[in-house]
Motif scaffolding. Sequence first.
Motif, short mmCIF file in Angstrom:
data_model
loop_
_atom_site.label_atom_id
_atom_site.label_comp_id
_atom_site.label_asym_id
_atom_site.label_seq_id
_atom_site.Cartn_x
_atom_site.Cartn_y
_atom_site.Cartn_z
N PRO A 154 0.68 -1.58 0.13
CA PRO A 154 -0.24 0.11 0.12
C PRO A 154 1.09 1.14 0.14
O PRO A 154 0.87 2.20 -0.82
CB PRO A 154 -0.60 0.08 1.02
N LEU A 155 2.21 1.31 0.59
CA LEU A 155 2.66 2.52 1.12
C LEU A 155 3.81 2.84 -0.46
O LEU A 155 3.70 3.91 -0.91
CB LEU A 155 3.85 2.25 1.97
N ILE A 156 4.13 1.57 -1.13
CA ILE A 156 4.58 1.99 -2.93
C ILE A 156 3.20 2.15 -3.90
O ILE A 156 3.61 3.30 -4.43
CB ILE A 156 5.10 0.27 -3.61
N LYS A 157 2.19 2.10 -3.71
CA LYS A 157 1.37 2.61 -4.08
C LYS A 157 1.25 3.94 -3.66
O LYS A 157 0.88 4.80 -5.39
CB LYS A 157 -0.16 2.14 -4.40
N GLU A 158 0.46 4.47 -2.94
CA GLU A 158 1.46 5.91 -2.07
C GLU A 158 1.93 6.47 -2.42
O GLU A 158 2.06 7.56 -3.21
CB GLU A 158 1.13 5.83 -0.80
N ALA A 159 3.58 6.12 -2.41
CA ALA A 159 4.55 7.24 -3.14
C ALA A 159 4.26 7.23 -4.77
O ALA A 159 4.64 8.41 -5.08
CB ALA A 159 5.59 6.20 -2.26
N LEU A 160 4.21 6.37 -5.44
CA LEU A 160 4.12 6.10 -7.12
C LEU A 160 3.06 7.40 -6.87
O LEU A 160 3.13 8.25 -7.99
CB LEU A 160 3.21 4.57 -7.46
N ALA A 161 1.94 7.53 -6.47
CA ALA A 161 0.95 8.31 -6.60
C ALA A 161 0.66 9.84 -6.27
O ALA A 161 0.83 10.25 -7.21
CB ALA A 161 -0.96 8.25 -6.59
N ALA A 162 1.69 9.93 -5.49
CA ALA A 162 2.24 11.02 -4.81
C ALA A 162 3.33 11.32 -5.58
O ALA A 162 3.65 13.39 -6.18
CB ALA A 162 3.06 11.28 -2.90
N ALA A 163 3.99 10.95 -6.42
CA ALA A 163 5.01 10.80 -7.13
C ALA A 163 4.78 11.28 -8.21
O ALA A 163 5.07 12.05 -9.73
CB ALA A 163 6.45 10.04 -7.27
N ASN A 164 3.38 10.86 -8.71
CA ASN A 164 2.73 11.58 -9.90
C ASN A 164 3.40 10.17 -10.73
O ASN A 164 3.61 10.69 -12.38
CB ASN A 164 2.79 12.82 -11.03
N CYS A 165 3.93 8.38 -10.58
CA CYS A 165 4.48 7.83 -11.53
C CYS A 165 3.73 6.78 -12.13
O CYS A 165 2.98 6.34 -10.90
CB CYS A 165 5.80 6.90 -10.83
N THR A 166 4.01 6.11 -12.54
CA THR A 166 3.70 4.28 -12.82
C THR A 166 4.58 3.55 -12.98
O THR A 166 5.91 4.33 -13.12
CB THR A 166 2.85 4.37 -14.19
N LYS A 167 4.92 2.59 -12.56
CA LYS A 167 5.99 1.37 -12.95
C LYS A 167 7.43 1.67 -13.88
O LYS A 167 8.06 1.70 -14.03
CB LYS A 167 5.29 -0.12 -12.77
#
Length: 339
Positions: free
Chosen positions: A57-70
């Motif tokens: 869940p934190l990885i998903k939050e970090a990606l969203a906060a950085a406006n990034c995808t995999k």
Amino acid sequence: MRILGIETSCDETGIAIYDDQLGLLSHQLYSQVAVHADYGGVVPELASRDHVRKTIPLIKEALAAANCTKDDIDAIAFTAGPGLVGALLVGSCIGRSLAFAWDKPAIAVHHMEGHLLAPMLEENKPEFPFLALLVSGGHTLMVQVDNIGEYTVLGESIDDAAGEAFDKTAKLLGLDYPGGPRLAKMAENGVEGRFVFPRPMTNKPGLDFSFSGLKTAAAITIAKEGDDAQTQADIARAFQDAVIDTIAIKCKRALKQTGLKRLVVAGGVSANTSLREQLAILMKNNGGEAFYPRNEFCTDNGAMIAYAGMQRLKAGQFEPLAIKAKPRWPLETLVSTST
């Protein structure tokens, strides 16, 4: 390039995304203090289970906060050691598995290298070479740093780490977990000099540390004298003064031995205000400068792992498919990024 950093070595789940041009894009942190508070310390199995619940869940939050995808991530860095083996395996398994699934390089990061490089996340960065004091709940190390991966351990604790001694003494004073910051707060109301504890191993040559005997001295004093709030504050003040004086004496000795003028102080105990004040005076008197990470990066965090991982990525140092966790991992065994 962008890298995802995962930190799960003990009781905090840290995730961050770092860009080598833009800097830190996002970082998420979940502390397990509430999970372990009833036990007065970290319970390894509970720590591992909580990392399992929180990391993805934190990885998903970090990606969203950085406006990034995999697809925006170029590599995955994770803490492989030292630390609690179960907790390390959670981050190592998730990090290595994500790297495989996303077809990205994986980088295993040394936890203490992460702490050592944490000040590089600040605007005022130290230049190499420098002396590093790493003080946390699990480690007390004095390290000469010539470059990334070029480390000479000059001294270390032969028993309790500084942070561990803080926490154990705090528990003797009846303070809740985590006790170190609470002891430091109590010490603010203590009377200087009412109690005086030994400065361990400062009358012997060398740069090793020992805090177990100091903790015992505090325990004896608490049992004999510590039955009112002011006396407890005075004991806390005496204990903290002894730890800080000991560290300062060793730092002064290390600076003279190495001839270095830059001191990096990192790890959870580096957030201690009194320690920072005394080391600032020491460095001023020696014509040098002290460097610290911001308080939120003193304790375990994903940002320092992402930064350290980025340096390894640039040096072309990747992990094979095998998943390994190293609860014990000597800092001096790391490979230089310049080779």
